[in-house]
Design a protein around this motif. Structure first.
Motif, PDB file in Angstrom:
ATOM      1  N   ARG A   5     -23.932 -29.991  20.090  1.00 59.07           N
ATOM      2  CA  ARG A   5     -24.322 -31.068  19.191  1.00 59.07           C
ATOM      3  C   ARG A   5     -25.800 -30.964  18.855  1.00 59.07           C
ATOM      4  O   ARG A   5     -26.637 -30.791  19.748  1.00 59.07           O
ATOM      5  N   PRO A   6     -26.200 -31.086  17.595  1.00 57.61           N
ATOM      6  CA  PRO A   6     -27.635 -31.042  17.258  1.00 57.61           C
ATOM      7  C   PRO A   6     -28.354 -32.286  17.769  1.00 57.61           C
ATOM      8  O   PRO A   6     -27.818 -33.393  17.716  1.00 57.61           O
ATOM      9  N   LYS A   7     -29.554 -32.098  18.280  1.00 60.77           N
ATOM     10  CA  LYS A   7     -30.303 -33.233  18.828  1.00 60.77           C
ATOM     11  C   LYS A   7     -30.754 -34.206  17.754  1.00 60.77           C
ATOM     12  O   LYS A   7     -31.107 -35.344  18.066  1.00 60.77           O
ATOM     13  N   GLU A   8     -30.788 -33.775  16.511  1.00 59.89           N
ATOM     14  CA  GLU A   8     -31.131 -34.714  15.441  1.00 59.89           C
ATOM     15  C   GLU A   8     -30.079 -35.808  15.306  1.00 59.89           C
ATOM     16  O   GLU A   8     -30.389 -36.944  14.948  1.00 59.89           O
ATOM     17  N   THR A  33     -19.736 -25.268  18.877  1.00 63.50           N
ATOM     18  CA  THR A  33     -21.190 -25.236  19.006  1.00 63.50           C
ATOM     19  C   THR A  33     -21.675 -26.553  19.590  1.00 63.50           C
ATOM     20  O   THR A  33     -20.963 -27.561  19.569  1.00 63.50           O
ATOM     21  N   GLN A  80     -20.687 -20.423  20.255  1.00 63.74           N
ATOM     22  CA  GLN A  80     -21.939 -20.383  21.015  1.00 63.74           C
ATOM     23  C   GLN A  80     -21.585 -19.937  22.436  1.00 63.74           C
ATOM     24  O   GLN A  80     -21.585 -20.733  23.366  1.00 63.74           O
TER      25      GLN A  80
END
Length: 392
Positions: free
Chosen positions: A358-361, A356, A268
């Motif tokens: 961290r996903p907010k989920e 990448t 990313q």
């Protein structure tokens, strides 16, 4: 009214059977006269002995009480805890790729009165750092500083209200280890900042900083994040993706060719000027404290896709696929042939993992560009802006 208020306060104070009411000296743990530790479980020291008749004398009691207590604020005033917007900033690692761009952003911004450039070698200034000094020589100050030398850090932080730690050492050697530069250096800076009363401390890390990684650089940068947050109560950690931009200092071989050992790993990438804008935003926003902010770029792409777009738009080195066995063999041999290898097995382990955000989920408390109110640029947009003269 004043007399009744003082008498009520007198009755609420802890008492010593021999010496009467006890007073507490704000911000100290010693006796004012003798510099001996105060006694009493509440940390109070006794007032001079006075008879019960003298306690009724409001003026006598108030004079003794008020001389030992310093009022910092009124009871109805809110506590001013958050740091103020930065005015004088010390930038550590100003000779690095990311540090030079951050320093350039701060020097060009009118919000700052002084930008202190801290480097180990002030007599060996790189070309891009000299360009920053030429922008506003009256605003820039060079300071000879070694993050492993606490007195030099303490001297560099005199009169500073904010700190940016942008040190980025990609390859270590016998005299410059990742554990020393990243972990001990970050801890020393944050500790000296606390002694100086400096609240704002920003540590520039990366999305590749992961605890327990086989790459020494990734592992120790993750530990340096914890050091910064532990030593400084208002510390902020910025985690950009793989940085790119004009003026990147490639090695001799890397100026023309870029071996892609793991072409399918996810990246990313972040434009280095966007990282500088995010740093400026955090320095000027008092409410952003004690945060770890992921600053990955707007697109997730494979390692080969990123290298190809960088070569097409940023005039970077041309990528080519490299087998795993060949990359491992070259890294192993390079460690013995070069005093400070630009390509080693630690870097190979760093290239192997995805970088990448961290996903907010999974982490709803994670911050990113949206909370900062900024929008990152992709490689094509960044290349167009650099051609327009918005970068070096």
């Amino acid at each position: 009214m004043l007399k009744r208020a003082v008498q009520r306060r007198m009755l609420q104070m802890p008492h010593n059977e021999q010496d009467g009411p006890l007073t507490k000296r704000a911000g100290s743990g010693v006796n004012i006269a003798s510099e001996e530790p105060m006694f009493g479980k509440h940390g109070y020291r006794p007032l001079p002995k006075m008879s019960q008749a003298n306690y009724a004398n409001t003026d006598a009691y108030a004079s003794v009480y008020t001389t030992t207590t310093k009022a910092v604020r009124m009871a109805h005033e809110p506590k001013k805890i958050l740091p103020s917007p930065a005015k004088r900033v010390a930038v550590f690692g100003c000779t690095s790729f990311q540090g030079s761009r951050i320093a350039k952003k701060l020097v060009e911004s009118p919000e700052y009165d002084e930008v202190r450039l801290c480097t180990r070698y002030p007599d060996q200034i790189p070309e891009d750092l000299q360009k920053i000094i030429n922008i506003n020589p009256e605003k820039c100050f060079l300071e000879a500083t070694n993050v492993l030398d606490k007195p030099s850090i303490n001297r560099a932080l005199e009169g500073v209200d904010s700190i940016v730690n942008a040190i980025d050492m990609r390859n270590d050697d016998f005299y410059n280890l990742h554990v020393d530069v990243h972990v001990k250096g970050s801890s020393n800076i944050a500790y000296q900042a606390r002694l100086r009363g400096i609240k704002r401390y920003i540590y520039i890390s990366g999305l590749d900083a992961i605890w327990g990684n086989d790459s020494d650089r990734s592992d120790f940068r993750a530990k340096a994040e914890e050091m910064a947050l532990a030593e400084s109560f208002f510390a902020v950690v910025l985690k950009p993706g793989h940085l790119y931009g004009s003026g990147y200092r490639y090695s001799n071989f890397g100026k023309q060719w870029y071996p892609t050992v793991f072409p399918d790993t996810k990246l990313q990438p972040t434009w280095v000027n966007d990282l500088a804008d995010a740093t400026h935003k955090v320095l000027q926003t008092p409410e952003i404290v004690k945060k770890i902010i992921d600053l990955g770029g707007p697109k997730i792409m494979t390692h080969m896709q990123f290298a190809a777009e960088r070569a097409a738009h940023m005039k970077g080195p041309k990528p080519f696929p490299c087998p795993m066995w060949l990359g491992d063999a070259c890294a192993f041999v390079n460690e013995f042939l070069t005093p400070r290898p630009m390509f080693n097995r630690s870097m190979l382990c760093e290239m192997e993992m995805d970088q990448t955000a961290r996903p907010k989920e999974l982490n709803p408390y994670a911050w990113d560009w949206e909370e900062l109110g900024l929008k990152p640029a992709d490689i094509q947009t960044a290349a167009a802006r650099e051609k327009e003269g918005q970068a070096f």
